[in-house]
Design a protein around this motif. Structure first.
Motif, PDB file in Angstrom:
ATOM      1  N   VAL A  14      10.467  73.476 159.650  1.00  0.00           N
ATOM      2  CA  VAL A  14      10.560  74.740 158.911  1.00  0.00           C
ATOM      3  C   VAL A  14       9.365  75.635 159.239  1.00  0.00           C
ATOM      4  N   PHE A  15       8.172  75.053 159.294  1.00  0.00           N
ATOM      5  CA  PHE A  15       6.991  75.853 159.613  1.00  0.00           C
ATOM      6  C   PHE A  15       7.129  76.489 160.995  1.00  0.00           C
ATOM      7  N   ASN A  16       7.501  75.705 161.981  1.00  0.00           N
ATOM      8  CA  ASN A  16       7.644  76.229 163.344  1.00  0.00           C
ATOM      9  C   ASN A  16       8.691  77.337 163.425  1.00  0.00           C
ATOM     10  N   MET A  17       9.820  77.117 162.762  1.00  0.00           N
ATOM     11  CA  MET A  17      10.896  78.114 162.823  1.00  0.00           C
ATOM     12  C   MET A  17      10.474  79.415 162.144  1.00  0.00           C
ATOM     13  N   ARG A  18       9.757  79.307 161.049  1.00  0.00           N
ATOM     14  CA  ARG A  18       9.364  80.505 160.298  1.00  0.00           C
ATOM     15  C   ARG A  18       8.152  81.181 160.939  1.00  0.00           C
ATOM     16  N   TYR A  19       7.123  80.410 161.249  1.00  0.00           N
ATOM     17  CA  TYR A  19       5.857  80.969 161.720  1.00  0.00           C
ATOM     18  C   TYR A  19       5.934  81.434 163.178  1.00  0.00           C
ATOM     19  N   PHE A  20       6.434  80.578 164.047  1.00  0.00           N
ATOM     20  CA  PHE A  20       6.446  80.901 165.473  1.00  0.00           C
ATOM     21  C   PHE A  20       7.696  81.668 165.904  1.00  0.00           C
TER      22      PHE A  20
ATOM     23  N   TYR B 177      14.823  83.046 156.413  1.00  0.00           N
ATOM     24  CA  TYR B 177      15.277  81.902 155.610  1.00  0.00           C
ATOM     25  C   TYR B 177      16.802  81.819 155.562  1.00  0.00           C
ATOM     26  N   GLN B 178      17.479  82.979 155.521  1.00  0.00           N
ATOM     27  CA  GLN B 178      18.943  82.982 155.468  1.00  0.00           C
ATOM     28  C   GLN B 178      19.521  82.358 156.742  1.00  0.00           C
ATOM     29  N   ASP B 179      18.906  82.624 157.887  1.00  0.00           N
ATOM     30  CA  ASP B 179      19.376  82.021 159.134  1.00  0.00           C
ATOM     31  C   ASP B 179      19.016  80.533 159.191  1.00  0.00           C
ATOM     32  N   MET B 180      17.813  80.216 158.728  1.00  0.00           N
ATOM     33  CA  MET B 180      17.390  78.810 158.698  1.00  0.00           C
ATOM     34  C   MET B 180      18.313  77.983 157.808  1.00  0.00           C
TER      35      MET B 180
ATOM     36  N   ALA C 244      14.709  75.313 149.029  1.00  0.00           N
ATOM     37  CA  ALA C 244      14.114  74.121 149.628  1.00  0.00           C
ATOM     38  C   ALA C 244      13.324  74.477 150.883  1.00  0.00           C
ATOM     39  N   LEU C 245      13.833  75.428 151.646  1.00  0.00           N
ATOM     40  CA  LEU C 245      13.138  75.863 152.858  1.00  0.00           C
ATOM     41  C   LEU C 245      11.818  76.547 152.515  1.00  0.00           C
TER      42      LEU C 245
END
Length: 181
Positions: A137-143, A148-151, A161-162
């Motif tokens: 989650v950190f990698n997907m959001r930060y980098f 969040y909707q796509d995640m 939860a994300l």
């Protein structure tokens, strides 16, 4: 460059499937490579997982219902393939999460493709020590700056939860940097 809709349409037609697949690979291989790389760390392992991802896409394109975007579907497959790869590696070597994190750290230290300055290395080291889901989650959001909707669609989990996973990951990374001072 073709639109995702055009690629999907051509992928589902036998006479244009191969050319459309080459177009899909050329459009998404770099983004997927770096997404997978942040999960499995090793360049060689990333190449294997990326290949498995595209094989799965090729085999399952006819089942793609277009309820989500092509990008989201590809990321979900890449994420699942990456996590499956890590879980298989854990089972083969009979290691738990602690040893798994050690494996990731070791790959980070010995991988000739990892570059960057000391701060970047320390950040990667802190990220490598996170539990799998928080790291993902950190990698997907930060980098990758994925919303969040796509995640939520990619990881098939709730936005709440994300956000909690991201928050915990940030706190652990901050603690890591404080303990290094």
């Amino acid at each position: 460059m073709k639109s995702d809709q055009q690629i999907i349409l051509e992928l589902k037609q036998e006479k244009t499937k191969q050319a459309a697949f080459r177009s899909l690979v050329s459009t998404y291989k770099e983004r997927l490579y770096w997404h997978i790389r942040k999960i499995v760390i090793s360049h060689d392992d990333t190449d294997d997982v990326l290949q498995n991802t595209f094989i799965k896409v090729w085999r399952n394109i006819d089942n793609f219902r277009e309820e989500s975007g092509l990008f989201t579907w590809l990321y979900r497959i890449a994420t699942n393939e990456s996590l499956t790869f890590l879980n298989q590696k854990k089972k083969k070597t009979f290691v738990g999460n602690e040893e798994s994190n050690d494996y990731i750290l070791e790959n980070l230290q010995t991988d000739p493709y990892v570059d960057g300055d000391e701060i970047q290395y320390r950040l990667q080291k802190a990220i490598a020590q996170l539990p799998d889901k928080q790291r993902l989650v950190f990698n997907m959001r930060y980098f990758d700056d994925i919303k969040y909707q796509d995640m939520e669609k990619i990881l098939e989990t709730s936005e709440g939860a994300l956000k909690a996973s991201y928050h915990h990951a940030v706190k652990k990374i901050e603690e890591y940097f404080k303990s290094e001072e």
